[in-house]
Design a protein around this motif. Sequence first.
Motif, PDB file in Angstrom:
ATOM      1  N   ASP A  88       0.849  -1.198   0.000  1.00 43.09           N
ATOM      2  CA  ASP A  88       0.000   0.000   0.000  1.00 43.09           C
ATOM      3  C   ASP A  88       0.886   1.250   0.000  1.00 43.09           C
ATOM      4  OD1 ASP A  88      -2.094   1.755   0.112  1.00 43.09           O
ATOM      5  OD2 ASP A  88      -2.587   1.362   2.207  1.00 43.09           O
ATOM      6  N   THR A  89       1.587   1.443  -1.099  1.00 46.95           N
ATOM      7  CA  THR A  89       2.568   2.533  -1.168  1.00 46.95           C
ATOM      8  C   THR A  89       1.924   3.912  -1.267  1.00 46.95           C
ATOM      9  OG1 THR A  89       2.767   2.233  -3.573  1.00 46.95           O
ATOM     10  CG2 THR A  89       4.346   1.056  -2.176  1.00 46.95           C
ATOM     11  N   ASP A  90       0.631   3.991  -1.555  1.00 48.34           N
ATOM     12  CA  ASP A  90      -0.015   5.309  -1.614  1.00 48.34           C
ATOM     13  C   ASP A  90       0.004   6.011  -0.254  1.00 48.34           C
ATOM     14  OD1 ASP A  90      -0.474   5.216  -4.300  1.00 48.34           O
ATOM     15  OD2 ASP A  90      -2.622   4.805  -4.152  1.00 48.34           O
ATOM     16  N   GLN A  91       0.252   5.248   0.815  1.00 46.38           N
ATOM     17  CA  GLN A  91       0.358   5.856   2.142  1.00 46.38           C
ATOM     18  C   GLN A  91       1.662   6.637   2.312  1.00 46.38           C
ATOM     19  OE1 GLN A  91      -2.191   5.770   4.405  1.00 46.38           O
ATOM     20  NE2 GLN A  91      -3.318   4.813   2.737  1.00 46.38           N
ATOM     21  N   ARG A  94       2.019  11.458   2.646  1.00 47.59           N
ATOM     22  CA  ARG A  94       2.332  12.382   3.746  1.00 47.59           C
ATOM     23  C   ARG A  94       3.823  12.341   4.122  1.00 47.59           C
ATOM     24  NH1 ARG A  94       0.027  15.766   7.223  1.00 47.59           N
ATOM     25  NH2 ARG A  94       0.971  16.027   9.278  1.00 47.59           N
ATOM     26  N   TRP A 123       5.566   3.758   4.570  1.00 45.32           N
ATOM     27  CA  TRP A 123       4.130   3.466   4.487  1.00 45.32           C
ATOM     28  C   TRP A 123       3.896   2.307   5.453  1.00 45.32           C
ATOM     29  CZ3 TRP A 123       7.535   2.700   0.427  1.00 45.32           C
ATOM     30  CH2 TRP A 123       7.850   1.361   0.134  1.00 45.32           C
ATOM     31  N   PRO A 124       2.667   2.016   5.846  1.00 42.50           N
ATOM     32  CA  PRO A 124       2.420   0.965   6.831  1.00 42.50           C
ATOM     33  C   PRO A 124       3.041  -0.366   6.425  1.00 42.50           C
ATOM     34  CG  PRO A 124       0.439   2.246   6.487  1.00 42.50           C
ATOM     35  CD  PRO A 124       1.424   2.724   5.462  1.00 42.50           C
TER      36      PRO A 124
END
Length: 198
Positions: A88-91, A94, A123-124
């Motif tokens: 989930d690299t879109d995280q 920020r 990212w998470p």
Amino acid sequence: MEEILVLTEARLRTALGEPDARAAVTFLGTDRYEVLRFRDTEGGSGVVRYATLGMSGRPMTDPSALVTDAESGPRAELVLSLRAGAADTDQVLRPLAVLAASPQVEGVIVAPGNSLDLGAPLWPGAPFSSVLVGEPGGLVADLELAAPLEPVRFLPLLPMTPNEAAWKRVRGARELEERWLTHGTDLRDPLRRSVTLD
């Protein structure tokens, strides 16, 4: 400043195509920072690129300088390339904005060979909490500005595992990059493990 950001976004679009998403972050007492997402839909590489927009609006200045010039100093934006779909690299949006704000917030001059540490995963679940700043001019060409302004440079970010970051602090950026090259490390793999280190 606004004109520079318009030109900077145009250069990113020329090099990477149209962004398919963008996010804006504003930190207390700073300018607005955006992160644009570009997907490689034509090349079929499955790579997603994240580029900051806002960092180049002001030159980076040495925090120890007694007098600063509002025009002179290096300008840059950050570009991170990752293989899409594995995490989930879109995280990362920020955290990238935090890195882009570091020259204004902390007085940091971001340059090739620097390490930037977030102190938390990019990212998470990411195995990386820091990045190595690479050399500009490869993916996105420098954007020349009218004198006396320095060009905007687009600096690639190379994620580092904690072991790689520690090794880089001792041995230097060049040796880490050579180690990656020797072992054929896929720096775009969001799930990769640390390269073999001596």
